[in-house]
Design a protein around this motif. Structure first.
Motif, PDB file in Angstrom:
ATOM      1  N   GLN A 109       0.846  -1.192   0.000  1.00 37.40           N
ATOM      2  CA  GLN A 109       0.000   0.000   0.000  1.00 37.40           C
ATOM      3  C   GLN A 109       0.885   1.247   0.000  1.00 37.40           C
ATOM      4  O   GLN A 109       1.998   1.229   0.537  1.00 37.40           O
ATOM      5  N   VAL A 110       0.379   2.317  -0.604  1.00 40.35           N
ATOM      6  CA  VAL A 110       1.047   3.619  -0.553  1.00 40.35           C
ATOM      7  C   VAL A 110       0.016   4.640  -0.087  1.00 40.35           C
ATOM      8  O   VAL A 110      -1.028   4.821  -0.727  1.00 40.35           O
ATOM      9  N   TYR A 111       0.309   5.288   1.027  1.00 38.68           N
ATOM     10  CA  TYR A 111      -0.627   6.235   1.641  1.00 38.68           C
ATOM     11  C   TYR A 111      -0.028   7.637   1.616  1.00 38.68           C
ATOM     12  O   TYR A 111       1.158   7.822   1.921  1.00 38.68           O
ATOM     13  N   TYR A 112      -0.841   8.617   1.264  1.00 34.28           N
ATOM     14  CA  TYR A 112      -0.415  10.018   1.224  1.00 34.28           C
ATOM     15  C   TYR A 112      -1.282  10.837   2.178  1.00 34.28           C
ATOM     16  O   TYR A 112      -2.509  10.735   2.145  1.00 34.28           O
ATOM     17  N   ASP A 113      -0.635  11.671   2.990  1.00 35.25           N
ATOM     18  CA  ASP A 113      -1.331  12.648   3.826  1.00 35.25           C
ATOM     19  C   ASP A 113      -0.873  14.028   3.362  1.00 35.25           C
ATOM     20  O   ASP A 113       0.247  14.452   3.641  1.00 35.25           O
ATOM     21  N   PHE A 114      -1.730  14.700   2.595  1.00 36.30           N
ATOM     22  CA  PHE A 114      -1.339  15.982   2.013  1.00 36.30           C
ATOM     23  C   PHE A 114      -1.209  17.074   3.078  1.00 36.30           C
ATOM     24  O   PHE A 114      -0.436  18.013   2.925  1.00 36.30           O
TER      25      PHE A 114
END
Length: 255
Positions: A109-114
């Protein structure tokens, strides 16, 4: 240099547009994995039985990957509901092929928190799970002149070379979100396709710009939290161990 600065400027604009327009949606990709079994060929290349065995195996496989996003976060992961079981013969061949080279990491998984500019990559490596934490940053893309249509979107090309592999990203400014499949992003538009050395690695099969369900954007929790620098150090150490311990043993694995 000028080209890179243009991309960096447009990258910032894209992030602003995400927040201003409150864009959200789901992109579904077909991931294409090609099987060339180079290690087995090198180990048994002069064996006709091995050549016949490899010729009987599939040349490629596909999986379905999904990117869900809104204005504050995004998550890329495999769609397990679309996952087919690997045939036993191919599974054995892949296990043997992988045993002849240093252990590989598998991105789950790849998670982004902008909001916090954080990227969290869940990786399976040597049966262990890691959560590799880093800041969101763009690759040193260079814009190209080529254009093509993917689905109903006009896409532009950007290129970068990583570890002697030429990567071409096809992104569309019509979806001004600087994301894409797996770890690819940082362009002024959604990446709908990735090519590696001229062969398709990811290709968007559908685009849905309706807000995704909140459960499809959950931050991964399974794994040991570690920095990118620390994880790279582990990779280097384990690769060194593998080289020291490997005796180059080969097997008659096609029987």
């Amino acid at each position: 240099m000028k080209n890179s600065l243009i991309i960096a400027f447009l990258y910032i604009i894209a992030f602003c547009q995400v927040n201003a327009q409150n864009l959200a949606g789901t992109i579904t990709y077909q991931q294409v994995t090609r099987y060339n079994f180079e290690n087995i060929r090198d180990a048994h290349g002069d064996n006709q039985q091995t050549q016949d065995w490899i010729a009987s195996l599939p040349e490629e496989g596909t999986t379905v990957q999904v990117l869900s996003f809104n204005s504050t976060k995004a998550l890329f992961q495999e769609d397990d509901s679309e996952k087919d079981a690997t045939p036993p013969g191919l599974q054995r061949a892949l296990m043997y092929e992988n045993s002849l080279e240093p252990p590989r990491q598998l991105v789950k998984q790849v998670y982004y928190d902008f909001t916090s500019n954080e990227k969290l990559v869940q990786v399976e490596y040597l049966t262990r799970f890691f959560l590799v934490q880093s800041e969101i940053h763009a690759l040193p893309w260079k814009l190209a002149s080529e254009k093509k249509m993917i689905l109903e979107y006009t896409c532009m090309a950007a290129k970068v070379t990583l570890k002697e592999v030429e990567i071409v990203a096809w992104f569309t400014p019509e979806i001004p979100v600087p994301l894409g499949p797996s770890n690819y992003g940082g362009l002024p538009g959604m990446i709908l396709a990735i090519e590696r050395n001229g062969e398709t690695a990811y290709l968007a099969s559908s685009v849905n710009l309706s807000p995704p369900a909140e459960e499809s954007l959950m931050k991964p929790e399974k794994g040991n939290l570690i920095s990118e620098k620390e994880f790279l150090s582990i990779l280097e150490e384990k690769e060194k161990e593998w080289k020291e311990n490997s005796r180059g043993d080969v097997q008659n694995f096609h029987r």
